[in-house]
Design a protein around this motif. Structure first.
Motif, PDB file in Angstrom:
ATOM      1  N   TRP A 140      36.926  47.539  -1.127  1.00 18.99           N
ATOM      2  CA  TRP A 140      37.042  47.737  -2.576  1.00 18.99           C
ATOM      3  C   TRP A 140      38.529  47.699  -3.153  1.00 18.99           C
ATOM      4  CZ3 TRP A 140      39.069  51.629  -5.859  1.00 18.99           C
ATOM      5  CH2 TRP A 140      38.610  51.375  -7.285  1.00 18.99           C
ATOM      6  N   ALA A 141      39.541  48.510  -2.649  1.00 19.65           N
ATOM      7  CA  ALA A 141      40.607  48.700  -2.914  1.00 19.65           C
ATOM      8  C   ALA A 141      41.425  47.131  -2.895  1.00 19.65           C
ATOM      9  CB  ALA A 141      41.467  49.638  -2.169  1.00 19.65           C
ATOM     10  N   ALA A 142      41.147  46.533  -1.977  1.00 13.07           N
ATOM     11  CA  ALA A 142      41.549  45.079  -1.570  1.00 13.07           C
ATOM     12  C   ALA A 142      41.016  44.392  -2.481  1.00 13.07           C
ATOM     13  CB  ALA A 142      41.445  44.542  -0.307  1.00 13.07           C
ATOM     14  N   ASN A 143      39.745  44.258  -3.028  1.00 10.89           N
ATOM     15  CA  ASN A 143      39.050  43.298  -4.026  1.00 10.89           C
ATOM     16  C   ASN A 143      39.635  43.563  -5.323  1.00 10.89           C
ATOM     17  OD1 ASN A 143      37.441  42.108  -2.213  1.00 10.89           O
ATOM     18  ND2 ASN A 143      35.622  43.680  -2.584  1.00 10.89           N
ATOM     19  N   ILE A 144      40.163  44.914  -5.681  1.00 11.62           N
ATOM     20  CA  ILE A 144      40.703  45.131  -6.926  1.00 11.62           C
ATOM     21  C   ILE A 144      42.138  44.579  -7.090  1.00 11.62           C
ATOM     22  CG2 ILE A 144      41.475  47.001  -8.504  1.00 11.62           C
ATOM     23  CD1 ILE A 144      38.649  46.570  -8.747  1.00 11.62           C
ATOM     24  N   LEU A 145      42.959  45.030  -5.961  1.00  9.94           N
ATOM     25  CA  LEU A 145      44.471  44.322  -5.958  1.00  9.94           C
ATOM     26  C   LEU A 145      44.597  42.701  -5.708  1.00  9.94           C
ATOM     27  CD1 LEU A 145      46.010  47.281  -3.796  1.00  9.94           C
ATOM     28  CD2 LEU A 145      46.182  46.928  -6.337  1.00  9.94           C
ATOM     29  N   PHE A 147      41.956  40.624  -6.506  1.00  9.02           N
ATOM     30  CA  PHE A 147      41.150  39.898  -7.288  1.00  9.02           C
ATOM     31  C   PHE A 147      40.088  38.903  -6.628  1.00  9.02           C
ATOM     32  CE2 PHE A 147      45.500  40.210  -9.674  1.00  9.02           C
ATOM     33  CZ  PHE A 147      44.882  41.199 -10.481  1.00  9.02           C
ATOM     34  N   THR A 148      39.478  39.488  -5.628  1.00  8.89           N
ATOM     35  CA  THR A 148      38.444  38.817  -4.852  1.00  8.89           C
ATOM     36  C   THR A 148      37.277  39.625  -4.664  1.00  8.89           C
ATOM     37  OG1 THR A 148      38.334  37.771  -2.765  1.00  8.89           O
ATOM     38  CG2 THR A 148      39.528  39.819  -2.380  1.00  8.89           C
ATOM     39  N   ARG A 149      36.314  39.067  -3.858  1.00  2.00           N
ATOM     40  CA  ARG A 149      35.041  39.644  -3.808  1.00  2.00           C
ATOM     41  C   ARG A 149      34.555  39.707  -2.239  1.00  2.00           C
ATOM     42  NH1 ARG A 149      31.043  37.675  -8.217  1.00  2.00           N
ATOM     43  NH2 ARG A 149      29.740  39.183  -7.409  1.00  2.00           N
ATOM     44  N   LEU A 150      35.298  40.293  -1.448  1.00  2.00           N
ATOM     45  CA  LEU A 150      35.043  40.363  -0.015  1.00  2.00           C
ATOM     46  C   LEU A 150      34.089  41.376   0.093  1.00  2.00           C
ATOM     47  CD1 LEU A 150      38.477  39.358   1.396  1.00  2.00           C
ATOM     48  CD2 LEU A 150      36.323  37.876   1.190  1.00  2.00           C
ATOM     49  N   SER A 151      33.439  41.402   1.500  1.00  4.42           N
ATOM     50  CA  SER A 151      32.432  42.751   1.840  1.00  4.42           C
ATOM     51  C   SER A 151      33.000  43.436   2.807  1.00  4.42           C
ATOM     52  CB  SER A 151      31.034  42.012   1.913  1.00  4.42           C
ATOM     53  OG  SER A 151      31.133  41.373   3.079  1.00  4.42           O
ATOM     54  N   ASP A 152      33.916  42.695   3.715  1.00  2.17           N
ATOM     55  CA  ASP A 152      34.332  43.261   4.853  1.00  2.17           C
ATOM     56  C   ASP A 152      35.745  42.910   5.376  1.00  2.17           C
ATOM     57  OD1 ASP A 152      34.284  44.832   7.431  1.00  2.17           O
ATOM     58  OD2 ASP A 152      32.808  43.616   8.396  1.00  2.17           O
ATOM     59  N   ILE A 153      36.657  43.684   4.788  1.00  2.59           N
ATOM     60  CA  ILE A 153      38.025  43.072   5.353  1.00  2.59           C
ATOM     61  C   ILE A 153      38.330  43.637   6.452  1.00  2.59           C
ATOM     62  CG2 ILE A 153      38.825  43.088   2.780  1.00  2.59           C
ATOM     63  CD1 ILE A 153      40.598  45.550   3.398  1.00  2.59           C
ATOM     64  N   LEU A 154      37.950  44.527   7.177  1.00  5.98           N
ATOM     65  CA  LEU A 154      38.107  45.076   8.564  1.00  5.98           C
ATOM     66  C   LEU A 154      37.358  44.457   9.788  1.00  5.98           C
ATOM     67  CD1 LEU A 154      38.750  49.017   7.303  1.00  5.98           C
ATOM     68  CD2 LEU A 154      40.371  46.724   7.447  1.00  5.98           C
TER      69      LEU A 154
END
Length: 264
Positions: A140-145, A147-154
């Motif tokens: 969620w933090a990555a999506n906010i910073l 401007f994307t809509r990923l579900s699993d950055i890790l």
């Protein structure tokens, strides 16, 4: 085309050989090489790797100290000779038979980067609530910073063209590398396609290595990459790969144990 599968390993004696066998059995529609980077395992993993029969598709990199998963992945990327690179954990939490579905969007020319999402369209599944909440919060933090809509950055399953991987100028040595890869890709403007994958998490008593403290290092990587000056993120892939020392493969064993001992 050729696929390079980077497998970082640290004390995975019970799973690394079965994982290698499963990956080898997958028909990817192209040649593949497995680059196994052992981070100075102490549980018999290294001995299990060295006992494998010689094979042209296997490269072992035996580090002389434990430097972290991120450093192992970076080493694997540096040694990779394939057109497409991907990361595969050795713990059997992810299913290698799904590799072809991860390759498809790249092979079809729809994107240069694919992530195998453990949660896209599937929710938490059998993931422990604490781990899921942590991953959700960091994503969620990555999506906010960014401007994307990923579900699993890790997710471990990150697949990309070799030139893309080598343009990222990665620095992280630990589990925070997963976030750094994601965030540098986003800063560079790459389109990330997520493909759902099956995920069977193991418990801490089964060898799970993540700890709550990892979350803070991941968050730092997200924020640091987002606000880094553009010139610090502008590394580009070289026109041709620099000359490197030959990497010993399993097929090259003749008397002495086959390996490439590195202190990088």
């Amino acid at each position: 085309m050729k696929l390079s599968i980077v497998i970082p390993v640290r004390n995975e004696r019970d799973t690394v050989v079965p994982l290698i066998e499963r990956v080898r059995a997958v028909d990817c529609g192209m040649a593949k090489e497995l680059i196994v980077v052992d981070g100075a395992s102490t549980d018999g993993t290294r001995e299990a790797l060295l006992a494998l029969p010689p094979a042209d598709d296997l490269v072992l990199v035996l580090e002389d100290a434990a430097r972290g998963k991120g450093r192992a992945v970076r080493t694997g990327f540096e040694r990779a000779g394939g057109d497409i690179l991907m990361v595969q954990d050795a713990d059997l939490e992810l299913d290698p038979t799904e590799i072809p579905s991860l390759l498809a969007p790249i092979v079809e020319g729809r994107t240069d980067v694919v992530f195998g999402s453990r949660f896209k369209g599937r929710g938490r599944g059998s993931t422990p609530l604490v781990g899921y909440a942590g991953n959700f919060g960091l994503t969620w933090a990555a999506n906010i910073l960014y401007f994307t809509r990923l579900s699993d950055i890790l997710t471990c399953y990150k697949v990309m063209h070799r030139d893309v991987a080598r343009s990222l100028d990665l620095r992280c040595n630990g589990f925070d590398l997963d976030a750094e890869i994601t965030c540098r890709l986003l800063r560079h403007g790459h389109k990330i396609v997520e493909v759902p994958v099956t995920y069977e998490p193991r418990r801490a008593d089964e060898g799970k290595k993540l700890s709550p403290g990892v979350g803070w290092s991941v968050l730092r990587a997200i924020v640091r990459t987002r606000f880094a000056p553009a010139h610090r993120l502008s590394a580009t892939a070289p026109a041709s790969a620099p000359a490197r020392e030959p990497v010993a493969s399993a097929a090259s064993r003749d008397g002495d144990p086959y390996h490439d001992q590195t202190s990088s």
